[in-house]
Design a protein around this motif. Structure first.
Motif, PDB file in Angstrom:
ATOM      1  N   PHE A  13      -5.002   7.920  -3.923  1.00 31.69           N
ATOM      2  CA  PHE A  13      -5.263   7.113  -5.143  1.00 31.69           C
ATOM      3  C   PHE A  13      -4.424   5.961  -5.380  1.00 31.69           C
ATOM      4  O   PHE A  13      -4.968   4.855  -5.695  1.00 31.69           O
ATOM      5  CB  PHE A  13      -5.101   8.136  -6.317  1.00 31.69           C
ATOM      6  N   GLY A  14      -3.143   6.031  -4.878  1.00 32.02           N
ATOM      7  CA  GLY A  14      -2.446   4.698  -5.049  1.00 32.02           C
ATOM      8  C   GLY A  14      -2.710   3.803  -4.109  1.00 32.02           C
ATOM      9  O   GLY A  14      -2.983   2.513  -4.385  1.00 32.02           O
ATOM     10  N   ALA A  15      -3.036   4.068  -2.772  1.00 32.77           N
ATOM     11  CA  ALA A  15      -3.745   3.255  -1.702  1.00 32.77           C
ATOM     12  C   ALA A  15      -4.740   2.767  -2.115  1.00 32.77           C
ATOM     13  O   ALA A  15      -5.019   1.680  -1.909  1.00 32.77           O
ATOM     14  CB  ALA A  15      -3.716   3.813  -0.369  1.00 32.77           C
ATOM     15  N   PHE A  16      -5.806   3.408  -2.865  1.00 38.40           N
ATOM     16  CA  PHE A  16      -7.118   2.952  -3.307  1.00 38.40           C
ATOM     17  C   PHE A  16      -6.959   1.880  -4.279  1.00 38.40           C
ATOM     18  O   PHE A  16      -7.361   0.835  -4.631  1.00 38.40           O
ATOM     19  CB  PHE A  16      -7.963   4.185  -3.870  1.00 38.40           C
ATOM     20  N   ALA A  17      -5.919   2.282  -5.444  1.00 35.92           N
ATOM     21  CA  ALA A  17      -5.694   1.217  -6.611  1.00 35.92           C
ATOM     22  C   ALA A  17      -5.125   0.150  -5.926  1.00 35.92           C
ATOM     23  O   ALA A  17      -5.509  -1.080  -6.556  1.00 35.92           O
ATOM     24  CB  ALA A  17      -4.749   1.941  -7.388  1.00 35.92           C
ATOM     25  N   PHE A  18      -4.392   0.007  -5.040  1.00 37.32           N
ATOM     26  CA  PHE A  18      -3.775  -1.086  -4.383  1.00 37.32           C
ATOM     27  C   PHE A  18      -4.863  -2.126  -3.702  1.00 37.32           C
ATOM     28  O   PHE A  18      -4.907  -3.148  -3.931  1.00 37.32           O
ATOM     29  CB  PHE A  18      -2.733  -0.937  -3.422  1.00 37.32           C
TER      30      PHE A  18
ATOM     31  N   THR B  30       0.783  -1.275  -0.054  1.00 37.48           N
ATOM     32  CA  THR B  30       0.211  -0.098  -0.094  1.00 37.48           C
ATOM     33  C   THR B  30       0.876   1.444  -0.255  1.00 37.48           C
ATOM     34  O   THR B  30       0.460   2.139  -0.467  1.00 37.48           O
ATOM     35  CB  THR B  30      -0.800   0.101   1.044  1.00 37.48           C
ATOM     36  N   LEU B  31       1.968   1.117   0.861  1.00 40.52           N
ATOM     37  CA  LEU B  31       2.741   2.314   0.930  1.00 40.52           C
ATOM     38  C   LEU B  31       3.408   2.768  -0.351  1.00 40.52           C
ATOM     39  O   LEU B  31       3.773   3.830  -0.625  1.00 40.52           O
ATOM     40  CB  LEU B  31       3.820   2.394   2.213  1.00 40.52           C
ATOM     41  N   LEU B  32       3.994   1.509  -0.945  1.00 43.50           N
ATOM     42  CA  LEU B  32       4.757   1.810  -2.378  1.00 43.50           C
ATOM     43  C   LEU B  32       3.753   2.430  -3.432  1.00 43.50           C
ATOM     44  O   LEU B  32       4.166   3.124  -4.140  1.00 43.50           O
ATOM     45  CB  LEU B  32       5.380   0.178  -2.670  1.00 43.50           C
ATOM     46  N   CYS B  33       2.453   1.847  -3.457  1.00 47.63           N
ATOM     47  CA  CYS B  33       1.523   2.394  -4.374  1.00 47.63           C
ATOM     48  C   CYS B  33       1.297   3.676  -4.277  1.00 47.63           C
ATOM     49  O   CYS B  33       1.265   4.839  -5.128  1.00 47.63           O
ATOM     50  CB  CYS B  33       0.235   1.577  -4.554  1.00 47.63           C
ATOM     51  N   ALA B  34       1.078   4.093  -2.792  1.00 46.94           N
ATOM     52  CA  ALA B  34       0.867   5.832  -2.367  1.00 46.94           C
ATOM     53  C   ALA B  34       2.037   6.367  -2.906  1.00 46.94           C
ATOM     54  O   ALA B  34       1.971   7.472  -3.298  1.00 46.94           O
ATOM     55  CB  ALA B  34       0.601   5.670  -1.009  1.00 46.94           C
ATOM     56  N   TRP B  35       3.202   5.807  -2.574  1.00 42.15           N
ATOM     57  CA  TRP B  35       4.616   6.575  -2.943  1.00 42.15           C
ATOM     58  C   TRP B  35       4.291   7.140  -4.519  1.00 42.15           C
ATOM     59  O   TRP B  35       4.886   7.938  -4.921  1.00 42.15           O
ATOM     60  CB  TRP B  35       5.654   5.914  -2.472  1.00 42.15           C
ATOM     61  N   ALA B  36       4.137   5.837  -5.201  1.00 38.40           N
ATOM     62  CA  ALA B  36       4.256   6.004  -6.752  1.00 38.40           C
ATOM     63  C   ALA B  36       3.374   7.047  -7.201  1.00 38.40           C
ATOM     64  O   ALA B  36       3.883   7.788  -7.917  1.00 38.40           O
ATOM     65  CB  ALA B  36       4.119   4.658  -7.283  1.00 38.40           C
ATOM     66  N   THR B  37       2.080   7.161  -6.742  1.00 42.76           N
ATOM     67  CA  THR B  37       1.047   8.137  -7.043  1.00 42.76           C
ATOM     68  C   THR B  37       1.483   9.334  -6.675  1.00 42.76           C
ATOM     69  O   THR B  37       1.337  10.401  -7.442  1.00 42.76           O
ATOM     70  CB  THR B  37      -0.332   7.805  -6.944  1.00 42.76           C
ATOM     71  N   GLU B  38       2.268   9.480  -5.612  1.00 40.46           N
ATOM     72  CA  GLU B  38       2.652  10.604  -5.205  1.00 40.46           C
ATOM     73  C   GLU B  38       3.591  11.401  -5.873  1.00 40.46           C
ATOM     74  O   GLU B  38       3.684  12.544  -6.309  1.00 40.46           O
ATOM     75  CB  GLU B  38       2.895  10.699  -3.698  1.00 40.46           C
ATOM     76  N   THR B  39       4.587  10.468  -6.277  1.00 41.76           N
ATOM     77  CA  THR B  39       5.742  10.899  -7.304  1.00 41.76           C
ATOM     78  C   THR B  39       5.386  11.453  -8.600  1.00 41.76           C
ATOM     79  O   THR B  39       5.844  12.104  -9.138  1.00 41.76           O
ATOM     80  CB  THR B  39       6.661   9.681  -7.385  1.00 41.76           C
TER      81      THR B  39
END
Length: 95
Positions: free
Chosen positions: A17-22, A1-10
């Protein structure tokens, strides 16, 4: 979750949105078999965190940076949302 959140923030989107996608792509059956209590914990946590998220998001809006056009649009959207909510409730109550 944190990795997806970081990717969308980047890439310039909000981290939520990244956490939601995960959460969308995680297989439910696998999660239920590995951690059956996870769904209850997530639901309890979201009851607290969702209102906090929306409160913080709302408080971070700067209406002075919208300009007149943006402010008129925001008031218009707010008005349509309120009228729609009232009309929908009143229509169902009438039926």
């Amino acid at each position: 979750t944190l990795l997806c959140a970081w990717a969308t923030e980047t890439i310039g989107l909000h981290a939520v949105f990244g956490a939601f996608a995960f959460g969308v792509v995680v297989p439910r059956d696998l999660l239920a078999s590995k951690a059956p209590e996870a769904a209850q914990r997530i639901e309890r946590t979201s009851l607290f965190l969702l209102p906090v998220f929306f409160t913080l998001t709302g408080l971070s809006v700067h209406f002075d940076s919208l300009g007149w056009r943006g402010l008129v649009m925001a008031v218009g959207v707010f008005t349509v949302a309120c009228v729609g909510k009232f009309a929908g409730g009143a229509g169902v109550a009438y039926l």
